[in-house]
Design a protein around this motif. Sequence first.
Motif, PDB file in Angstrom:
ATOM      1  N   ASP A   1       1.623  11.215  -3.958  1.00  0.00           N
ATOM      2  CA  ASP A   1       2.085  10.952  -5.316  1.00  0.00           C
ATOM      3  C   ASP A   1       3.577  11.231  -5.347  1.00  0.00           C
ATOM      4  O   ASP A   1       4.049  12.182  -4.706  1.00  0.00           O
ATOM      5  CB  ASP A   1       1.387  11.867  -6.328  1.00  0.00           C
ATOM      6  N   TYR A   2       4.333  10.425  -6.111  1.00  0.00           N
ATOM      7  CA  TYR A   2       5.781  10.628  -6.155  1.00  0.00           C
ATOM      8  C   TYR A   2       6.365  10.094  -7.451  1.00  0.00           C
ATOM      9  O   TYR A   2       5.795   9.204  -8.085  1.00  0.00           O
ATOM     10  CB  TYR A   2       6.470   9.957  -4.954  1.00  0.00           C
ATOM     11  N   HIS A   3       7.474  10.701  -7.864  1.00  0.00           N
ATOM     12  CA  HIS A   3       8.208  10.205  -9.020  1.00  0.00           C
ATOM     13  C   HIS A   3       8.894   8.918  -8.589  1.00  0.00           C
ATOM     14  O   HIS A   3       9.675   8.905  -7.645  1.00  0.00           O
ATOM     15  CB  HIS A   3       9.236  11.216  -9.501  1.00  0.00           C
ATOM     16  N   ALA A   4       8.567   7.837  -9.321  1.00  0.00           N
ATOM     17  CA  ALA A   4       9.006   6.514  -8.899  1.00  0.00           C
ATOM     18  C   ALA A   4      10.204   5.985  -9.675  1.00  0.00           C
ATOM     19  O   ALA A   4      10.753   4.949  -9.325  1.00  0.00           O
ATOM     20  CB  ALA A   4       7.843   5.535  -9.034  1.00  0.00           C
TER      21      ALA A   4
ATOM     22  N   LYS B   1       7.220   8.749 -14.465  1.00  0.00           N
ATOM     23  CA  LYS B   1       6.165   7.875 -13.970  1.00  0.00           C
ATOM     24  C   LYS B   1       5.822   8.320 -12.551  1.00  0.00           C
ATOM     25  O   LYS B   1       6.705   8.477 -11.708  1.00  0.00           O
ATOM     26  CB  LYS B   1       6.631   6.425 -13.959  1.00  0.00           C
TER      27      LYS B   1
ATOM     28  N   GLU C   1       3.754   7.386  -9.161  1.00  0.00           N
ATOM     29  CA  GLU C   1       3.023   6.369  -8.417  1.00  0.00           C
ATOM     30  C   GLU C   1       2.271   7.058  -7.294  1.00  0.00           C
ATOM     31  O   GLU C   1       2.614   8.172  -6.887  1.00  0.00           O
ATOM     32  CB  GLU C   1       3.976   5.301  -7.884  1.00  0.00           C
TER      33      GLU C   1
ATOM     34  N   GLU D   1       0.075   6.445  -3.463  1.00  0.00           N
ATOM     35  CA  GLU D   1      -0.362   5.612  -2.339  1.00  0.00           C
ATOM     36  C   GLU D   1      -1.541   6.321  -1.676  1.00  0.00           C
ATOM     37  O   GLU D   1      -1.445   7.506  -1.341  1.00  0.00           O
ATOM     38  CB  GLU D   1       0.783   5.394  -1.356  1.00  0.00           C
TER      39      GLU D   1
ATOM     40  N   LYS E   1       9.878   6.296   1.606  1.00  0.00           N
ATOM     41  CA  LYS E   1      10.051   5.467   0.408  1.00  0.00           C
ATOM     42  C   LYS E   1      11.355   5.868  -0.276  1.00  0.00           C
ATOM     43  O   LYS E   1      11.599   7.041  -0.519  1.00  0.00           O
ATOM     44  CB  LYS E   1       8.875   5.701  -0.548  1.00  0.00           C
TER      45      LYS E   1
ATOM     46  N   VAL F   1      13.587   5.488  -3.726  1.00  0.00           N
ATOM     47  CA  VAL F   1      13.420   5.167  -5.142  1.00  0.00           C
ATOM     48  C   VAL F   1      14.724   5.452  -5.885  1.00  0.00           C
ATOM     49  O   VAL F   1      15.550   6.247  -5.432  1.00  0.00           O
ATOM     50  CB  VAL F   1      12.267   5.976  -5.784  1.00  0.00           C
TER      51      VAL F   1
ATOM     52  N   VAL G   1       7.793  14.597  -4.508  1.00  0.00           N
ATOM     53  CA  VAL G   1       6.784  13.915  -3.705  1.00  0.00           C
ATOM     54  C   VAL G   1       5.707  14.948  -3.361  1.00  0.00           C
ATOM     55  O   VAL G   1       6.015  16.065  -2.968  1.00  0.00           O
ATOM     56  CB  VAL G   1       7.392  13.240  -2.451  1.00  0.00           C
TER      57      VAL G   1
END
Length: 143
Positions: free
Chosen positions: A64-67, A76, A78, A80, A89, A91, A101
């Motif tokens: 999970d990560y701040h997107a 928000k 997101e 994976e 990733k 962003v 993350v």
Amino acid sequence: MKRTASTARTVRTAVSALAVTGLALVLGACSEAAEKAVDQVDKSVNETYEVTYEITGSSIESIDYHAGGGTAMEPKVESEKKPATPWKKTVTLKGIMPPAVMPVSLDPSDLTCKITHNGKVIKEAKAEQAMAGGCVAVSPIVG
């Protein structure tokens, strides 16, 4: 020299005027400092920055990560599921939103999470520490 009521009154008036002038200067300086602070907050809230998240390890169930969407208080997130590792990733985040993350692993012994900004590591965690709290950093544009 003999002091008269008129002389004393003149001295009091001059001292009072000087005190009022000094107070006005101090308040003006405080007002300027407050205005600069507000300008800095406005800039910080609207400025964007990029970070890169990296996760290594085996048996990663999810990340999970701040997107970049949402607000600083409610970013928000997101997710994976079952990502291939090493995972990376980049962003774009905004303002004071913290980069974050959070990996979930069945075997955290070789787990590592890292956040970089402009090529510099701003947060890194390994093993149980990475599993327990992930990597969360302060926005690099703050301060």
